[in-house]
Design a protein around this motif. Structure first.
Motif, PDB file in Angstrom:
ATOM      1  N   VAL A 194     -13.200  62.582  37.957  1.00 53.89           N
ATOM      2  CA  VAL A 194     -13.249  62.606  39.420  1.00 53.89           C
ATOM      3  C   VAL A 194     -12.014  63.337  39.935  1.00 53.89           C
ATOM      4  CG1 VAL A 194     -13.319  61.225  41.533  1.00 53.89           C
ATOM      5  CG2 VAL A 194     -14.535  60.432  39.484  1.00 53.89           C
ATOM      6  N   PHE A 195     -12.256  64.246  40.872  1.00 48.68           N
ATOM      7  CA  PHE A 195     -11.204  64.995  41.542  1.00 48.68           C
ATOM      8  C   PHE A 195     -11.388  64.813  43.047  1.00 48.68           C
ATOM      9  CE2 PHE A 195     -11.901  67.040  37.527  1.00 48.68           C
ATOM     10  CZ  PHE A 195     -10.642  67.400  37.085  1.00 48.68           C
ATOM     11  N   TYR A 196     -10.336  65.124  43.809  1.00 49.50           N
ATOM     12  CA  TYR A 196     -10.468  65.186  45.263  1.00 49.50           C
ATOM     13  C   TYR A 196     -10.012  66.568  45.692  1.00 49.50           C
ATOM     14  CZ  TYR A 196     -10.418  64.135  50.189  1.00 49.50           C
ATOM     15  OH  TYR A 196     -10.696  64.147  51.534  1.00 49.50           O
ATOM     16  N   ASN A 197     -10.909  67.318  46.342  1.00 46.38           N
ATOM     17  CA  ASN A 197     -10.594  68.658  46.813  1.00 46.38           C
ATOM     18  C   ASN A 197     -10.077  68.553  48.234  1.00 46.38           C
ATOM     19  OD1 ASN A 197     -11.037  71.262  48.158  1.00 46.38           O
ATOM     20  ND2 ASN A 197     -11.868  71.864  46.174  1.00 46.38           N
ATOM     21  N   LYS A 198      -8.779  68.757  48.416  1.00 42.84           N
ATOM     22  CA  LYS A 198      -8.165  68.602  49.739  1.00 42.84           C
ATOM     23  C   LYS A 198      -8.693  69.599  50.767  1.00 42.84           C
ATOM     24  CE  LYS A 198      -3.846  67.360  50.071  1.00 42.84           C
ATOM     25  NZ  LYS A 198      -2.390  67.280  49.918  1.00 42.84           N
ATOM     26  N   PRO A 199      -8.799  70.900  50.446  1.00 44.65           N
ATOM     27  CA  PRO A 199      -9.319  71.819  51.468  1.00 44.65           C
ATOM     28  C   PRO A 199     -10.749  71.472  51.907  1.00 44.65           C
ATOM     29  CG  PRO A 199      -8.235  73.053  49.720  1.00 44.65           C
ATOM     30  CD  PRO A 199      -8.327  71.629  49.262  1.00 44.65           C
ATOM     31  N   VAL A 252     -15.044  65.347  44.064  1.00 51.03           N
ATOM     32  CA  VAL A 252     -15.829  66.143  43.124  1.00 51.03           C
ATOM     33  C   VAL A 252     -15.977  65.295  41.863  1.00 51.03           C
ATOM     34  CG1 VAL A 252     -15.965  68.270  41.790  1.00 51.03           C
ATOM     35  CG2 VAL A 252     -14.914  68.299  44.069  1.00 51.03           C
ATOM     36  N   ILE A 253     -17.215  64.984  41.538  1.00 52.72           N
ATOM     37  CA  ILE A 253     -17.499  64.152  40.369  1.00 52.72           C
ATOM     38  C   ILE A 253     -18.123  65.037  39.306  1.00 52.72           C
ATOM     39  CG2 ILE A 253     -18.759  62.156  39.502  1.00 52.72           C
ATOM     40  CD1 ILE A 253     -18.727  61.123  42.452  1.00 52.72           C
ATOM     41  N   ILE A 254     -17.524  65.032  38.125  1.00 49.44           N
ATOM     42  CA  ILE A 254     -18.001  65.873  37.028  1.00 49.44           C
ATOM     43  C   ILE A 254     -18.527  64.980  35.912  1.00 49.44           C
ATOM     44  CG2 ILE A 254     -17.353  67.588  35.288  1.00 49.44           C
ATOM     45  CD1 ILE A 254     -15.218  68.579  37.247  1.00 49.44           C
ATOM     46  N   GLU A 255     -19.754  65.266  35.501  1.00 58.21           N
ATOM     47  CA  GLU A 255     -20.360  64.585  34.361  1.00 58.21           C
ATOM     48  C   GLU A 255     -20.446  65.570  33.212  1.00 58.21           C
ATOM     49  OE1 GLU A 255     -21.690  61.296  33.582  1.00 58.21           O
ATOM     50  OE2 GLU A 255     -20.126  61.108  35.108  1.00 58.21           O
ATOM     51  N   LEU A 256     -19.999  65.158  32.043  1.00 58.72           N
ATOM     52  CA  LEU A 256     -20.019  65.997  30.851  1.00 58.72           C
ATOM     53  C   LEU A 256     -21.153  65.530  29.945  1.00 58.72           C
ATOM     54  CD1 LEU A 256     -16.182  65.876  30.150  1.00 58.72           C
ATOM     55  CD2 LEU A 256     -17.445  67.671  31.344  1.00 58.72           C
ATOM     56  N   LYS A 257     -22.018  66.445  29.557  1.00 56.27           N
ATOM     57  CA  LYS A 257     -23.137  66.131  28.678  1.00 56.27           C
ATOM     58  C   LYS A 257     -23.034  67.016  27.444  1.00 56.27           C
ATOM     59  CE  LYS A 257     -24.690  63.212  31.598  1.00 56.27           C
ATOM     60  NZ  LYS A 257     -24.370  61.820  31.371  1.00 56.27           N
ATOM     61  N   THR A 258     -23.054  66.400  26.270  1.00 58.93           N
ATOM     62  CA  THR A 258     -22.918  67.138  25.013  1.00 58.93           C
ATOM     63  C   THR A 258     -24.264  67.558  24.455  1.00 58.93           C
ATOM     64  OG1 THR A 258     -22.883  65.080  23.770  1.00 58.93           O
ATOM     65  CG2 THR A 258     -20.749  65.999  24.429  1.00 58.93           C
ATOM     66  N   PHE A 308      -6.426  65.503  40.821  1.00 61.29           N
ATOM     67  CA  PHE A 308      -7.081  64.744  39.766  1.00 61.29           C
ATOM     68  C   PHE A 308      -7.015  63.265  40.113  1.00 61.29           C
ATOM     69  CE2 PHE A 308      -6.735  62.571  35.594  1.00 61.29           C
ATOM     70  CZ  PHE A 308      -7.998  62.878  35.124  1.00 61.29           C
ATOM     71  N   VAL A 309      -8.165  62.610  40.160  1.00 63.85           N
ATOM     72  CA  VAL A 309      -8.220  61.175  40.441  1.00 63.85           C
ATOM     73  C   VAL A 309      -8.211  60.390  39.142  1.00 63.85           C
ATOM     74  CG1 VAL A 309      -9.596  59.326  41.484  1.00 63.85           C
ATOM     75  CG2 VAL A 309      -9.419  61.540  42.632  1.00 63.85           C
ATOM     76  N   GLY A 310      -9.037  60.808  38.170  1.00 61.30           N
ATOM     77  CA  GLY A 310      -9.042  60.104  36.899  1.00 61.30           C
ATOM     78  C   GLY A 310     -10.278  60.382  36.079  1.00 61.30           C
ATOM     79  N   THR A 311     -10.261  59.827  34.859  1.00 61.56           N
ATOM     80  CA  THR A 311     -11.417  59.908  33.976  1.00 61.56           C
ATOM     81  C   THR A 311     -12.016  58.516  33.833  1.00 61.56           C
ATOM     82  OG1 THR A 311     -10.061  59.555  32.009  1.00 61.56           O
ATOM     83  CG2 THR A 311     -10.465  61.836  32.650  1.00 61.56           C
ATOM     84  N   GLN A 312     -13.274  58.493  33.497  1.00 58.91           N
ATOM     85  CA  GLN A 312     -14.008  57.243  33.303  1.00 58.91           C
ATOM     86  C   GLN A 312     -13.782  56.289  34.481  1.00 58.91           C
ATOM     87  OE1 GLN A 312     -16.308  56.738  30.736  1.00 58.91           O
ATOM     88  NE2 GLN A 312     -15.903  58.920  30.630  1.00 58.91           N
ATOM     89  N   GLN A 313     -13.986  56.814  35.678  1.00 63.09           N
ATOM     90  CA  GLN A 313     -13.810  56.029  36.902  1.00 63.09           C
ATOM     91  C   GLN A 313     -14.969  55.041  37.044  1.00 63.09           C
ATOM     92  OE1 GLN A 313     -11.028  56.371  39.355  1.00 63.09           O
ATOM     93  NE2 GLN A 313     -10.429  56.932  37.289  1.00 63.09           N
ATOM     94  N   ARG A 314     -14.637  53.772  37.098  1.00 64.63           N
ATOM     95  CA  ARG A 314     -15.656  52.731  37.131  1.00 64.63           C
ATOM     96  C   ARG A 314     -16.327  52.643  38.499  1.00 64.63           C
ATOM     97  NH1 ARG A 314     -14.156  46.709  35.607  1.00 64.63           N
ATOM     98  NH2 ARG A 314     -13.384  46.693  37.739  1.00 64.63           N
ATOM     99  N   ILE A 315     -17.643  52.550  38.445  1.00 65.86           N
ATOM    100  CA  ILE A 315     -18.480  52.355  39.621  1.00 65.86           C
ATOM    101  C   ILE A 315     -19.293  51.098  39.341  1.00 65.86           C
ATOM    102  CG2 ILE A 315     -20.437  53.286  40.910  1.00 65.86           C
ATOM    103  CD1 ILE A 315     -19.352  56.103  40.099  1.00 65.86           C
TER     104      ILE A 315
END
Length: 123
Positions: free
Chosen positions: A21-26, A31-37, A2-9
């Protein structure tokens, strides 16, 4: 990882925020996840594609693979998603999620089913 939430770009002094944002080591890939309601709209695909391009050019280390994008939304139109994602070189996936969480008994049954299947296949 787990890298974090609301990662600023930041692009040209404008701030954007990736939901998770996550980092998949293998896979050696962010991995960037966007949540849409709401129902998935094509603009969300463009937004995530921009984040992926930013991570690939500004954040990736040497040896990292292209980032992966996942949009989790409450609803999606399969044809609209196909057109929105068509021609993009980025790894973007859209999936529908629900607010329903199965009870403990259902979860245990599903886990046992997966374990039993794995045991059959490994013999």
């Amino acid at each position: 990882m787990f890298v974090g939430t609301q990662q600023r770009i930041t692009i040209n002094n404008t701030h954007y925020y990736a939901d998770m944002v996550f980092y998949n080591k293998p896979l050696k890939s962010y991995v960037i996840i966007e949540l849409k309601t709401t129902k998935l709209v094509p603009e969300a695909v463009g937004q995530l594609n921009m984040y992926l391009n930013y991570y690939e050019n500004e954040v990736n280390d040497e040896g990292d693979n292209k980032p992966i994008g996942i949009i989790l939304c409450t609803d999606k139109d399969a044809l609209a998603v196909e057109y929105a994602l068509g021609g993009l070189s980025s790894n973007i996936f859209a999936s529908k999620y629900t607010y329903y969480i199965p009870d403990k008994g259902q979860l245990i049954a599903e886990i046992e089913k997966v374990i039993n299947q794995w045991n059959k296949e490994s013999k």
